[in-house]
Design an enzyme around this catalytic site. Sequence first.
Site, PDB file in Angstrom:
ATOM      1  N   HIS A   1       0.854  -1.107  -0.265  1.00  0.00           N
ATOM      2  CA  HIS A   1      -0.121  -0.083   0.195  1.00  0.00           C
ATOM      3  C   HIS A   1       0.725   1.413  -0.256  1.00  0.00           C
ATOM      4  O   HIS A   1       2.113   1.156   0.585  1.00  0.00           O
ATOM      5  CB  HIS A   1      -1.183   0.235   1.430  1.00  0.00           C
ATOM      6  CG  HIS A   1      -1.770  -1.184   1.408  1.00  0.00           C
ATOM      7  ND1 HIS A   1      -3.115  -0.643   1.359  1.00  0.00           N
ATOM      8  CD2 HIS A   1      -1.715  -2.430   1.816  1.00  0.00           C
ATOM      9  CE1 HIS A   1      -3.646  -2.547   2.107  1.00  0.00           C
ATOM     10  NE2 HIS A   1      -2.743  -2.826   2.401  1.00  0.00           N
ATOM     11  N   TYR A   2       0.079   2.662  -0.371  1.00  0.00           N
ATOM     12  CA  TYR A   2       0.795   4.251  -0.090  1.00  0.00           C
ATOM     13  C   TYR A   2      -0.030   4.270   1.268  1.00  0.00           C
ATOM     14  O   TYR A   2      -1.253   4.152   1.545  1.00  0.00           O
ATOM     15  CB  TYR A   2       1.182   4.506  -0.710  1.00  0.00           C
ATOM     16  CG  TYR A   2       0.125   5.060  -1.923  1.00  0.00           C
ATOM     17  CD1 TYR A   2      -0.761   5.932  -1.034  1.00  0.00           C
ATOM     18  CD2 TYR A   2       0.182   5.231  -3.322  1.00  0.00           C
ATOM     19  CE1 TYR A   2      -1.767   6.320  -1.638  1.00  0.00           C
ATOM     20  CE2 TYR A   2      -0.119   6.005  -4.573  1.00  0.00           C
ATOM     21  CZ  TYR A   2      -2.031   6.616  -3.088  1.00  0.00           C
ATOM     22  OH  TYR A   2      -3.076   7.332  -3.835  1.00  0.00           O
ATOM     23  N   THR A   3       0.636   5.185   1.988  1.00  0.00           N
ATOM     24  CA  THR A   3      -0.227   5.619   2.741  1.00  0.00           C
ATOM     25  C   THR A   3      -1.235   6.443   2.893  1.00  0.00           C
ATOM     26  O   THR A   3      -2.788   6.881   3.194  1.00  0.00           O
ATOM     27  CB  THR A   3       0.140   6.305   4.224  1.00  0.00           C
ATOM     28  OG1 THR A   3       1.325   7.714   3.577  1.00  0.00           O
ATOM     29  CG2 THR A   3       1.184   5.100   4.662  1.00  0.00           C
TER      30      THR A   3
ATOM     31  N   GLU B   1       2.318  -0.866   4.301  1.00  0.00           N
ATOM     32  CA  GLU B   1       2.061   0.976   4.674  1.00  0.00           C
ATOM     33  C   GLU B   1       3.288   1.203   3.823  1.00  0.00           C
ATOM     34  O   GLU B   1       3.880   1.010   5.132  1.00  0.00           O
ATOM     35  CB  GLU B   1       1.673   1.551   5.469  1.00  0.00           C
ATOM     36  CG  GLU B   1      -0.103   0.139   5.487  1.00  0.00           C
ATOM     37  CD  GLU B   1      -1.497   1.588   4.641  1.00  0.00           C
ATOM     38  OE1 GLU B   1      -0.374   2.034   3.782  1.00  0.00           O
ATOM     39  OE2 GLU B   1      -2.292   0.868   4.244  1.00  0.00           O
TER      40      GLU B   1
ATOM     41  N   HIS C   1      -2.731  -3.524  -3.276  1.00  0.00           N
ATOM     42  CA  HIS C   1      -4.078  -3.214  -2.549  1.00  0.00           C
ATOM     43  C   HIS C   1      -4.991  -3.060  -3.764  1.00  0.00           C
ATOM     44  O   HIS C   1      -6.435  -2.828  -3.933  1.00  0.00           O
ATOM     45  CB  HIS C   1      -4.503  -1.715  -2.145  1.00  0.00           C
ATOM     46  CG  HIS C   1      -5.550  -1.591  -1.168  1.00  0.00           C
ATOM     47  ND1 HIS C   1      -5.614  -0.897  -0.386  1.00  0.00           N
ATOM     48  CD2 HIS C   1      -6.346  -2.483  -0.647  1.00  0.00           C
ATOM     49  CE1 HIS C   1      -6.636  -0.558   0.334  1.00  0.00           C
ATOM     50  NE2 HIS C   1      -7.373  -2.065  -0.130  1.00  0.00           N
TER      51      HIS C   1
ATOM     52  N   ASP D   1      -3.582   2.106  -4.963  1.00  0.00           N
ATOM     53  CA  ASP D   1      -2.430   2.240  -4.028  1.00  0.00           C
ATOM     54  C   ASP D   1      -1.534   0.812  -4.303  1.00  0.00           C
ATOM     55  O   ASP D   1      -2.215  -0.465  -4.800  1.00  0.00           O
ATOM     56  CB  ASP D   1      -2.491   2.915  -2.513  1.00  0.00           C
ATOM     57  CG  ASP D   1      -3.378   1.878  -1.655  1.00  0.00           C
ATOM     58  OD1 ASP D   1      -3.873   1.698  -2.247  1.00  0.00           O
ATOM     59  OD2 ASP D   1      -2.426   1.470  -0.772  1.00  0.00           O
TER      60      ASP D   1
HETATM   61 ZN   LIG Z   1      -4.252   0.470   0.267  1.00  0.00          ZN
END
Ligand SMILES: [Zn+2]
Length: 254
Positions: A34-36, A99, A141, A151
């Site tokens: 993921h990215y935040t 993340e 994600h 993301d």
């Molecule tokens: Zn995510």
Amino acid sequence: MATSPDSPLATLWCPAPNREARCNGLKPDMLILHYTGMDSAEGALDWLTCQESGVSCHYFVDTEGRIAQMVAEDERAWHAGQSLWAGETDINSRSIGIEIHNPGHDFDYPDFSEAEMQAVEALCLDILSRHAIPPHRVLAHSDVAPGRKRDPGEKFDWQRLARAGIGLWVPPAPVSDDTGLGPGDEGEAVAALQRGLLNYGYGVEVTTTYGTGLEKVVEAFQRHFRPTRVDGRADASTRDTLDRLLAARSQTGA
Ligand SMILES: [Zn+2]
């Protein structure tokens, strides 16, 4: 509850309240990146470790490459939300979630830093050494929640991870100026595309009609596997890349 990180690479242990036992005692066989999507790393860390957020993850990597663990690997973190892959919907029970701090598409989407990518690469290798996670189940994600999530996005360097032995990836076919298939198209070519994406694991229905749902899945596919043009249209490059990806997966014995 664990009191120290599973990964020797995690220098911080920041327990998150949003965690529980994995459903039916499942062992993780997926890794979700993921990215935040938040403008500050401190804010993201606070959010992921507070109950009110309703979310959490196993690991958090900041732009300096520092790694914090929040949920033990044998527990279920709340990172994937409403998701679907290979016909299964409880992705949180089957996965480990990382993340990676990046403000994301809503905040100018900066490049991932070298320190951050080095840390992500090392952490993924470390996690893969402890769990039976096949390469084709190292996913974005956006792969498991197309349309709802973007993301870690098209700037994330999946090729680099693949070179290190993380995830499945094939060199994308060159993009040309053909427009290929898109929304509104119908017929056997659309059905073949739907079968291919479904076969890889994406949440697609085989209907022969190119609807909005398929457009979102093609976008997700492109973000991960053909990132130079993310437009939701199945051009020749996109379809060829998918075919070779499926062939590469069958070579892994999956
Ligand atoms: Zn995510």
